[in-house]
Design an enzyme around this catalytic site. Structure first.
Site, short mmCIF file in Angstrom:
data_model
loop_
_atom_site.label_atom_id
_atom_site.label_comp_id
_atom_site.label_asym_id
_atom_site.label_seq_id
_atom_site.Cartn_x
_atom_site.Cartn_y
_atom_site.Cartn_z
N HIS A 82 -44.98 36.32 -14.70
CA HIS A 82 -45.49 35.62 -13.52
C HIS A 82 -44.36 35.04 -12.69
CE1 HIS A 82 -45.10 31.50 -15.23
NE2 HIS A 82 -45.52 32.02 -16.37
N ASP A 110 -44.34 32.24 -10.59
CA ASP A 110 -44.23 30.81 -10.33
C ASP A 110 -43.66 30.05 -11.51
OD1 ASP A 110 -46.66 31.49 -11.67
OD2 ASP A 110 -47.44 29.48 -11.27
N ASP A 124 -39.57 29.92 -17.98
CA ASP A 124 -40.99 30.22 -18.01
C ASP A 124 -41.44 30.43 -16.57
OD1 ASP A 124 -43.74 30.35 -18.37
OD2 ASP A 124 -43.96 28.21 -18.82
N GLU A 144 -49.66 31.51 -12.00
CA GLU A 144 -50.12 31.48 -13.40
C GLU A 144 -50.26 30.05 -13.89
OE1 GLU A 144 -49.51 31.32 -17.84
OE2 GLU A 144 -48.30 30.45 -16.23
N GLU A 145 -49.35 29.18 -13.48
CA GLU A 145 -49.26 27.86 -14.08
C GLU A 145 -50.41 26.93 -13.69
OE1 GLU A 145 -47.39 27.29 -16.40
OE2 GLU A 145 -45.53 28.43 -16.21
N ASP A 159 -44.15 36.61 -21.63
CA ASP A 159 -44.31 35.19 -21.32
C ASP A 159 -44.49 34.35 -22.58
OD1 ASP A 159 -44.57 32.91 -19.78
OD2 ASP A 159 -46.70 33.21 -19.36
N HIS A 196 -41.99 23.22 -19.13
CA HIS A 196 -42.77 22.36 -18.24
C HIS A 196 -42.22 20.95 -18.18
CE1 HIS A 196 -46.65 25.05 -18.69
NE2 HIS A 196 -45.56 25.73 -18.38
#
Length: 477
Positions: free
Chosen positions: A75, A77, A113, A143-144, A167, A449
């Site tokens: 992904h 983002d 990520d 995705e996030e 991922d 994150h």
């Protein structure tokens, strides 16, 4: 040494290029253009769909044309968290630092990520030494924060029968299943009242928590700033009338509140006891958690007292953390709920967002409805998102065997076969393309994150080796 000196050189070079391009969730325009420019530069066939997903296709190595087509998926983002309030993810590149065997960013999320998955996919498409069958690379948006790209994948975007989701975050592990999830939003409507003139106001700030992935790290028992804010304010409300003027439990974690001026010193006493209790409770878990209580100028307005109490009671009571463990896979969280954010909106509303996950569809909705019932009792308006399905493990998967053999042949270790308590996009792909044979793997990442996010450099080389050997084995089998 800089990132350009790391190996595999092609992968790290592309990863460095990606990190020069802003790519917050829902703002993927610049990274999408980078992908389109990359395809044009290397003469790769490319297509997009209505939501902005990008797919590229390259033909097979001569002699491997009859091999099944493989889709490499990642992904675009990234989660944007920073210790620097002046850092602008919309315009500034990610600054990387080599820290021993780890690559991290300078005070922000690293974007590994899923930038490293993107980099590996692009590298595989242009590596002239790689033997492979027909290849596709799919890059999804958002995705996030909503799995928007996977949920709205356009018709004909992929044709492959095998999908490699790049991922995952642990070397020597292959994932064959994931949890489904659903977000629940709870809205409190409040009346603006004048802040009491005879109250002393404080600002409580919570910082330094380790944070982490709300699914993959939920079992670690780390502190949730929203729960801690609510705990202190609710406990305080048992002894004092509390006037709540601000509460922010998103990217910032703070609250502005007031009590009768005559009782302001008792707030400091209560605060000191609270901090001491939390330090004991989270000893060894949250070594850098920090609390600060400071005097604040009296605001003009505050939330009405009735809504304040209903909000604090709901936040304090709301479940957070592991609900149950899997009976099928040892150590796997089956069901969890996360009190994700508390935001004050301009139109006299407070928006509380929670996320529920489970590998059992009925349990996912059970915990979501428990959260719904609690917040409805508190007078909030509650809605659920569409959610996303889980991905049931297939222990007879052919690509699982090939990817496992590839890693063992290269490194002499048989990788663990696992499921993950997080939302991979694979569940949505399986719903749209039931024939897909899928696995997920990736290099070791830690504290994703969060500004502590880092990537293990030696694991990237093993990840690249596993990917290329897997593609070669599919082509030759």
């Amino acid at each position: 040494m800089t990132i350009k000196d790391l190996k595999p050189a092609l992968v790290f070079s592309i990863f460095d290029q990606i990190n020069q391009v802003p790519r917050p969730s829902k703002k993927e325009e610049k990274i999408r253009q980078y992908l389109l420019d990359f395809a044009a530069e290397h003469n790769i066939a490319v297509r997009t769909d209505a939501v902005g997903n990008v797919a590229m296709t390259v033909p097979a190595t001569p002699g491997c044309e009859n091999a099944p087509m493989v889709v490499m998926q990642s992904h675009m983002d990234m989660v944007c968290e920073s210790n620097d309030k002046n850092f602008d993810f919309n315009t500034q590149p990610i600054r990387t630092i080599i820290d021993g065997e780890w690559l991290r960013a300078d005070g922000t999320t690293l974007g590994a990520d899923n930038g490293i998955g993107m980099a590996a996919s692009l590298a595989a498409l242009i590596d002239k030494d790689l033997v492979h069958g027909p290849l596709e690379a799919l890059f999804t948006v958002d995705e996030e924060t909503g799995l928007t790209g996977a949920n709205n994948l356009g018709e004909g975007m992929i044709e492959g029968s095998i999908l490699l989701n790049l991922d995952s975050e642990d070397d020597a592990e292959i994932f064959v299943g994931c949890a489904g999830g659903v977000d629940t939003t709870c809205t409190f409507n409040y009346k603006r009242s004048f802040a009491p003139t005879d109250f002393h106001f404080f600002r409580l700030e919570i910082s330094g928590g380790l944070g982490g992935h709300s699914g993959g790290d939920i079992h670690l028992g780390r502190a949730n700033a929203n729960k801690l804010l609510a705990r202190f304010l609710y406990t305080l409300s048992l002894e004092h009338e509390v006037s709540l003027a601000e509460i922010d439990g998103g990217n910032l974690r703070n609250a502005v509140f007031g009590v009768d001026t005559a009782r302001k010193e008792s707030v400091r006493v209560a605060f000191n006891k609270f901090v001491a209790d939390i330090e004991v409770e989270y000893k060894g878990i949250e070594p850098t958690l920090h609390f600060e209580l400071s005097t604040e100028e009296r605001p003009e307005y505050a939330i009405d007292l009735d809504t304040t109490m209903r909000l604090l009671e709901a936040l304090y009571s709301a479940p957070h953390g592991v609900v149950s463990m899997s009976r099928d896979l040892e150590g796997l969280v089956e069901t969890s709920t996360n009190l994700a954010s508390v935001k004050m909106l301009p139109d006299s509303k407070v928006l509380v967002t929670t996320s529920q996950r489970s590998s059992v569809e009925s349990r996912k909705w059970d915990i979501a409805r428990q959260v719904e019932a609690l917040f409805r009792l508190a007078g909030a308006e509650v809605t659920h998102g569409d959610g996303y399905p889980g991905w049931a493990p297939d222990m007879n998967s052919r690509i699982m065997r090939i990817a496992s053999d590839a890693y063992e042949e290269l490194y002499g270790v048989k990788p663990a076969i696992k499921a993950i308590h997080a939302g991979l996009e694979c569940g949505l792909f399986r719903a749209k393309y039931p024939h897909l044979d899928m696995v997920s793997f990736g290099p070791t990442l830690r504290d994703v994150h969060s500004p502590s996010e880092r990537m293990h450099i030696p694991a990237v080389e093993r990840f690249w080796g596993q990917l290329t050997r897997t593609l070669e084995k599919v082509a030759k089998e």
